[in-house]
Design a protein around this motif. Structure first.
Motif, PDB file in Angstrom:
ATOM      1  N   SER A   1      31.203 -39.102  20.184  1.00 45.72           N
ATOM      2  CA  SER A   1      31.335 -37.791  19.547  1.00 45.72           C
ATOM      3  C   SER A   1      30.792 -36.651  20.392  1.00 45.72           C
ATOM      4  CB  SER A   1      30.628 -37.797  18.187  1.00 45.72           C
ATOM      5  OG  SER A   1      29.226 -37.916  18.345  1.00 45.72           O
ATOM      6  N   ILE A   2      29.826 -36.937  21.280  1.00 48.33           N
ATOM      7  CA  ILE A   2      29.198 -35.830  22.029  1.00 48.33           C
ATOM      8  C   ILE A   2      29.636 -35.742  23.484  1.00 48.33           C
ATOM      9  CG2 ILE A   2      27.165 -35.830  20.536  1.00 48.33           C
ATOM     10  CD1 ILE A   2      25.618 -37.205  22.807  1.00 48.33           C
ATOM     11  N   SER A   3      30.221 -36.815  24.031  1.00 52.69           N
ATOM     12  CA  SER A   3      30.512 -36.847  25.472  1.00 52.69           C
ATOM     13  C   SER A   3      31.838 -36.164  25.807  1.00 52.69           C
ATOM     14  CB  SER A   3      30.558 -38.294  25.973  1.00 52.69           C
ATOM     15  OG  SER A   3      29.332 -38.931  25.790  1.00 52.69           O
ATOM     16  N   ASP A   4      31.839 -35.424  26.913  1.00 53.52           N
ATOM     17  CA  ASP A   4      33.088 -34.895  27.463  1.00 53.52           C
ATOM     18  C   ASP A   4      33.799 -35.977  28.269  1.00 53.52           C
ATOM     19  OD1 ASP A   4      32.834 -32.054  26.635  1.00 53.52           O
ATOM     20  OD2 ASP A   4      31.043 -32.159  27.892  1.00 53.52           O
ATOM     21  N   ARG A   5      33.026 -36.746  29.018  1.00 50.37           N
ATOM     22  CA  ARG A   5      33.541 -37.893  29.771  1.00 50.37           C
ATOM     23  C   ARG A   5      32.551 -39.035  29.656  1.00 50.37           C
ATOM     24  NH1 ARG A   5      33.774 -37.894  35.124  1.00 50.37           N
ATOM     25  NH2 ARG A   5      32.262 -36.198  35.355  1.00 50.37           N
TER      26      ARG A   5
ATOM     27  N   GLY B   1      23.868 -24.118  28.442  1.00 48.31           N
ATOM     28  CA  GLY B   1      24.371 -24.236  29.806  1.00 48.31           C
ATOM     29  C   GLY B   1      23.739 -25.346  30.602  1.00 48.31           C
ATOM     30  N   ILE B   2      22.959 -26.205  29.940  1.00 51.68           N
ATOM     31  CA  ILE B   2      22.323 -27.328  30.632  1.00 51.68           C
ATOM     32  C   ILE B   2      23.274 -28.523  30.622  1.00 51.68           C
ATOM     33  CG2 ILE B   2      20.373 -28.937  30.627  1.00 51.68           C
ATOM     34  CD1 ILE B   2      18.741 -26.703  29.234  1.00 51.68           C
ATOM     35  N   THR B   3      23.488 -29.100  31.776  1.00 50.05           N
ATOM     36  CA  THR B   3      24.352 -30.267  31.923  1.00 50.05           C
ATOM     37  C   THR B   3      23.563 -31.513  31.529  1.00 50.05           C
ATOM     38  OG1 THR B   3      25.444 -29.125  33.739  1.00 50.05           O
ATOM     39  CG2 THR B   3      25.855 -31.491  33.549  1.00 50.05           C
ATOM     40  N   ILE B   4      24.247 -32.482  30.923  1.00 52.44           N
ATOM     41  CA  ILE B   4      23.567 -33.663  30.395  1.00 52.44           C
ATOM     42  C   ILE B   4      24.267 -34.937  30.852  1.00 52.44           C
ATOM     43  CG2 ILE B   4      22.933 -34.939  28.292  1.00 52.44           C
ATOM     44  CD1 ILE B   4      22.879 -32.186  26.852  1.00 52.44           C
ATOM     45  N   MET B   5      23.466 -35.921  31.296  1.00 48.49           N
ATOM     46  CA  MET B   5      23.946 -37.295  31.457  1.00 48.49           C
ATOM     47  C   MET B   5      23.110 -38.153  30.526  1.00 48.49           C
ATOM     48  SD  MET B   5      24.728 -39.739  34.767  1.00 48.49           S
ATOM     49  CE  MET B   5      23.139 -39.600  35.595  1.00 48.49           C
TER      50      MET B   5
ATOM     51  N   SER C   1      30.203 -44.852  42.234  1.00 43.99           N
ATOM     52  CA  SER C   1      30.526 -43.466  42.584  1.00 43.99           C
ATOM     53  C   SER C   1      31.057 -42.731  41.359  1.00 43.99           C
ATOM     54  CB  SER C   1      31.583 -43.402  43.689  1.00 43.99           C
ATOM     55  OG  SER C   1      31.123 -43.941  44.903  1.00 43.99           O
ATOM     56  N   PHE C   2      30.534 -41.553  41.103  1.00 45.22           N
ATOM     57  CA  PHE C   2      31.133 -40.633  40.132  1.00 45.22           C
ATOM     58  C   PHE C   2      30.445 -39.276  40.279  1.00 45.22           C
ATOM     59  CE2 PHE C   2      27.806 -42.872  37.717  1.00 45.22           C
ATOM     60  CZ  PHE C   2      27.098 -41.828  37.123  1.00 45.22           C
ATOM     61  N   THR C   3      31.006 -38.275  39.639  1.00 49.58           N
ATOM     62  CA  THR C   3      30.451 -36.924  39.713  1.00 49.58           C
ATOM     63  C   THR C   3      30.203 -36.391  38.308  1.00 49.58           C
ATOM     64  OG1 THR C   3      32.641 -35.888  39.718  1.00 49.58           O
ATOM     65  CG2 THR C   3      31.666 -36.408  41.868  1.00 49.58           C
ATOM     66  N   ILE C   4      29.339 -35.383  38.237  1.00 47.27           N
ATOM     67  CA  ILE C   4      29.106 -34.655  36.990  1.00 47.27           C
ATOM     68  C   ILE C   4      29.343 -33.178  37.270  1.00 47.27           C
ATOM     69  CG2 ILE C   4      27.454 -34.077  35.177  1.00 47.27           C
ATOM     70  CD1 ILE C   4      26.005 -36.658  35.757  1.00 47.27           C
ATOM     71  N   GLN C   5      30.146 -32.563  36.422  1.00 50.86           N
ATOM     72  CA  GLN C   5      30.450 -31.152  36.578  1.00 50.86           C
ATOM     73  C   GLN C   5      29.486 -30.311  35.743  1.00 50.86           C
ATOM     74  OE1 GLN C   5      32.722 -30.588  38.935  1.00 50.86           O
ATOM     75  NE2 GLN C   5      32.889 -32.833  38.991  1.00 50.86           N
ATOM     76  N   LYS C   6      29.196 -29.128  36.217  1.00 53.18           N
ATOM     77  CA  LYS C   6      28.265 -28.235  35.521  1.00 53.18           C
ATOM     78  C   LYS C   6      28.754 -27.965  34.098  1.00 53.18           C
ATOM     79  CE  LYS C   6      25.881 -23.799  36.021  1.00 53.18           C
ATOM     80  NZ  LYS C   6      24.558 -24.407  35.752  1.00 53.18           N
ATOM     81  N   GLY C   7      27.849 -28.107  33.140  1.00 54.31           N
ATOM     82  CA  GLY C   7      28.140 -27.752  31.758  1.00 54.31           C
ATOM     83  C   GLY C   7      28.674 -28.868  30.886  1.00 54.31           C
ATOM     84  N   GLU C   8      28.905 -30.063  31.455  1.00 57.54           N
ATOM     85  CA  GLU C   8      29.472 -31.140  30.646  1.00 57.54           C
ATOM     86  C   GLU C   8      28.401 -32.115  30.182  1.00 57.54           C
ATOM     87  OE1 GLU C   8      32.301 -33.758  32.506  1.00 57.54           O
ATOM     88  OE2 GLU C   8      31.064 -34.079  34.277  1.00 57.54           O
TER      89      GLU C   8
END
Length: 236
Positions: free
Chosen positions: A201-205, A186-190, A23-30
């Motif tokens: 260096s590039i990840s928010d989380r 504005g594209i979200t990335i996983m 389980s986890f979530t991704i927020q818009k823009g991260e």
């Protein structure tokens, strides 16, 4: 509301649990990094998210809508695109025609598809190669083409599966800048990646998977110092 929610997802292949109650979530823009040792279940999770595999248990929600069980093309139409670890362009077609094929997901006619494709090719630095047959491209440019094909579908969420693997130092830096520019649009990335300097260096989380289970989640500094993560990668 989260852009993507992975809710208690498990995937069994016979008696083998490739994913177990994740389980986890991704927020818009991260930018969310997904890391773990080889065989940890990262690509399996991508395959569940984009509809290649249905989950054995649990749900995937995109923009609040349950997408588990939908076909990949239906999920892509909703605004979720991906690249693949092993790049497979349409080998007998030019770079431009490869990207045009993806652009037709949104384009109303060929002229619009060409316009979308050309803008995407310029964005990814492939303009000089637009007429090259894709099977003749070196690995670094095939990786760029893979990203361009996904971007041409105009996604809100982009899944990148080891887009840096096999690149030299110069290509690595170019790809990092492309990904930062994608986020700026504005594209979200996983992203799945084994190159730790890049992912940190590039990840928010970052979410860490091991043996199909989530073992850690947090900002890069927290992950870097997490003893469970250190053990999973380096041994005790």
């Amino acid at each position: 509301m989260s852009l993507l929610e992975i809710r208690n997802v498990s995937k069994l292949f016979g008696g083998l649990a490739a994913s177990s109650n994740v389980s986890f979530t991704i927020q818009k823009g991260e930018i969310l990094g997904l890391i773990g040792p080889n065989g940890a279940g990262k690509t399996t999770l991508f395959n569940i998210v984009d509809g290649v595999y249905p989950p054995t248990k649990g749900q995937v929600l995109f923009k609040g809508q349950v997408i588990s069980g939908m076909k990949p093309h239906q999920i892509c139409k909703l605004g979720l695109a991906r690249t693949f670890q092993v790049v497979k362009p349409l080998q007998r077609m030019s770079v431009l025609d490869n990207v045009i094929a993806s652009a037709f997901l949104r384009a109303k006619n060929k002229a619009e598809a060409v316009e979308i494709a050309m803008e995407t090719i310029r964005f990814t630095g492939l303009e000089e190669d637009k007429d090259v047959i894709s099977r003749g491209l070196p690995l670094g440019k095939r990786k760029k083409l893979e990203i361009a094909r996904a971007l041409a579908t105009q996604p809100e969420l982009l899944l990148l599966d080891e887009s840096f693997a096999g690149l030299n130092h110069s290509e690595l830096n170019e790809s990092i800048e492309i990904i930062k520019s994608i986020k700026a649009r504005g594209i979200t990335i996983m992203i799945i990646e084994h190159h730790m300097k890049v992912i940190m260096s590039i990840s928010d989380r970052i979410v860490v998977i091991n043996y199909g289970q989530k073992i850690a989640e947090g900002i890069p500094q927290e992950i870097r110092n997490n003893p469970l993560v250190i053990e999973a990668y380096l041994g005790e």
